[in-house]
Design a protein around this motif. Structure first.
Motif, short mmCIF file in Angstrom:
data_model
loop_
_atom_site.label_atom_id
_atom_site.label_comp_id
_atom_site.label_asym_id
_atom_site.label_seq_id
_atom_site.Cartn_x
_atom_site.Cartn_y
_atom_site.Cartn_z
N ILE A 69 0.86 -1.18 0.00
CA ILE A 69 0.00 0.00 0.00
C ILE A 69 0.90 1.23 0.00
O ILE A 69 1.86 1.31 0.77
CB ILE A 69 -0.92 0.03 1.23
CG1 ILE A 69 -1.88 -1.16 1.23
CG2 ILE A 69 -1.70 1.34 1.30
CD1 ILE A 69 -2.76 -1.23 2.47
N SER A 70 0.58 2.19 -0.86
CA SER A 70 1.31 3.46 -0.88
C SER A 70 0.32 4.59 -0.69
O SER A 70 -0.78 4.58 -1.26
CB SER A 70 2.05 3.64 -2.21
OG SER A 70 3.00 2.63 -2.41
N ARG A 71 0.67 5.56 0.13
CA ARG A 71 -0.14 6.76 0.29
C ARG A 71 0.69 7.94 -0.20
O ARG A 71 1.84 8.11 0.21
CB ARG A 71 -0.59 6.94 1.74
CG ARG A 71 0.53 7.00 2.75
CD ARG A 71 0.00 7.18 4.16
NE ARG A 71 1.10 7.39 5.10
CZ ARG A 71 0.94 7.57 6.41
NH1 ARG A 71 -0.27 7.55 6.92
NH2 ARG A 71 1.97 7.76 7.19
N ILE A 72 0.10 8.72 -1.06
CA ILE A 72 0.83 9.79 -1.74
C ILE A 72 0.13 11.11 -1.47
O ILE A 72 -1.06 11.27 -1.78
CB ILE A 72 0.91 9.52 -3.25
CG1 ILE A 72 1.61 8.18 -3.49
CG2 ILE A 72 1.63 10.66 -3.96
CD1 ILE A 72 1.52 7.68 -4.91
N ALA A 73 0.84 12.03 -0.85
CA ALA A 73 0.31 13.37 -0.58
C ALA A 73 0.75 14.29 -1.70
O ALA A 73 1.95 14.41 -1.99
CB ALA A 73 0.83 13.87 0.76
N GLU A 74 -0.22 14.93 -2.34
CA GLU A 74 0.08 15.81 -3.47
C GLU A 74 0.01 17.28 -3.08
O GLU A 74 0.55 18.13 -3.77
CB GLU A 74 -0.91 15.54 -4.60
CG GLU A 74 -0.85 14.10 -5.11
CD GLU A 74 -1.99 13.76 -6.02
OE1 GLU A 74 -3.09 14.35 -5.84
OE2 GLU A 74 -1.81 12.91 -6.90
N ALA A 80 5.54 10.36 -0.44
CA ALA A 80 5.02 9.01 -0.64
C ALA A 80 5.53 8.11 0.46
O ALA A 80 6.73 8.07 0.74
CB ALA A 80 5.44 8.47 -2.00
N ASP A 81 4.62 7.42 1.14
CA ASP A 81 4.96 6.44 2.16
C ASP A 81 4.42 5.09 1.72
O ASP A 81 3.41 5.01 1.01
CB ASP A 81 4.35 6.82 3.51
CG ASP A 81 4.92 8.12 4.05
OD1 ASP A 81 6.15 8.26 4.04
OD2 ASP A 81 4.14 8.98 4.48
N THR A 114 9.61 5.08 3.63
CA THR A 114 9.73 5.83 2.37
C THR A 114 10.29 4.97 1.25
O THR A 114 10.36 5.41 0.10
CB THR A 114 10.63 7.07 2.56
OG1 THR A 114 11.90 6.63 3.06
CG2 THR A 114 10.00 8.05 3.52
N ASP A 115 10.68 3.73 1.57
CA ASP A 115 11.27 2.83 0.58
C ASP A 115 10.30 1.70 0.26
O ASP A 115 10.08 0.82 1.09
CB ASP A 115 12.58 2.26 1.12
CG ASP A 115 13.29 1.38 0.08
OD1 ASP A 115 12.72 1.16 -1.00
OD2 ASP A 115 14.41 0.95 0.36
N PRO A 116 9.70 1.68 -0.94
CA PRO A 116 8.72 0.64 -1.25
C PRO A 116 9.34 -0.74 -1.44
O PRO A 116 8.62 -1.73 -1.48
CB PRO A 116 8.10 1.14 -2.56
CG PRO A 116 9.16 1.96 -3.19
CD PRO A 116 9.89 2.62 -2.05
#
Length: 222
Positions: A69-74, A80-81, A114-116
């Motif tokens: 799961i990735s959450r991306i704040a724009e 991206a976390d 922070t590292d997928p």
């Protein structure tokens, strides 16, 4: 600075990389979850899914095959976390948390990185130790019940008599060890009653006597 998350009626954009995006307008988190579940099932072979809340500047990306799961704040400084959740089913759990309260709703679903490409589990810790450490992050009854409900939603059912909530349906003791440790610690914290599983039940199942608080929380995820 990121814009605050907006509860209440809103729009989401669902995408799965096939060009057939779907924009939905929903009244609440449950309605959003039901709409996305349908979208998810219809595209079960897709490599990834994106839920986009454009006004809030937030995206959620689910990669079921990788359990990622990735959450991306724009909005504001982009960020991206990433979170490795292990089982694909927990991707839908992450979606529900996002619908409830955006990226903030996913905080306790961590730890995030922070590292997928890196697993998030601390090196050298046993699954049981990781699960116990996770349980300790839930310091209120409401948060603890929320996590219990989410664990049940992943792999649980109510037994035919209606007397017990069963967690980790058909799982062996060597599966879901961290999640089981989290559940057992939260059972103690909440004063719930674990009961002995039937002799023919799989070794990893956890049976808990039903009571009103547990029934209400799990009912949100049924």
């Amino acid at each position: 600075m990121a814009r605050p998350y907006r509860p209440g009626p809103k729009q989401f954009l669902f995408a799965a990389g096939d060009g057939d995006d779907r924009r939905v307008t929903v009244a609440d988190a449950q309605e959003a979850y039901e709409a996305f579940s349908d979208f998810f099932r219809e595209r079960s072979g897709a490599a990834s899914f994106t839920v986009h809340d454009e006004p809030a500047g937030q995206r959620l990306v689910l990669v079921p095959a990788r359990g990622l799961i990735s959450r991306i704040a724009e909005a504001g400084p982009s960020r991206a976390d990433h979170l490795h959740v292990g089982r694909a089913a927990r991707c839908l759990t992450g979606a529900m948390l996002f619908f409830e309260n955006g990226h903030t709703g996913l905080e306790h679903f961590g730890p995030w990185t922070t590292d997928p490409t890196d697993p998030t589990d601390p090196a050298g810790a046993s699954p049981e130790a990781r699960g116990a450490a996770r349980a300790a992050t839930f310091t209120t009854e409401a948060a603890a019940f929320g996590e219990v409900g989410r664990l049940w939603a992943d792999s649980g059912f109510v037994d035919p008599t209606g007397r017990y909530h069963v967690f980790f349906d058909s799982r062996g003791a060597d599966e879901d060890r961290a999640e089981r440790a989290t559940l057992l610690a939260l059972i103690d914290f909440l004063g719930l009653e674990r009961v002995e599983a039937p002799a023919d039940a799989p070794t990893g199942e956890v049976h808990v006597r039903t009571e009103p608080r547990l029934e209400a929380e799990c009912g949100r995820w049924a």
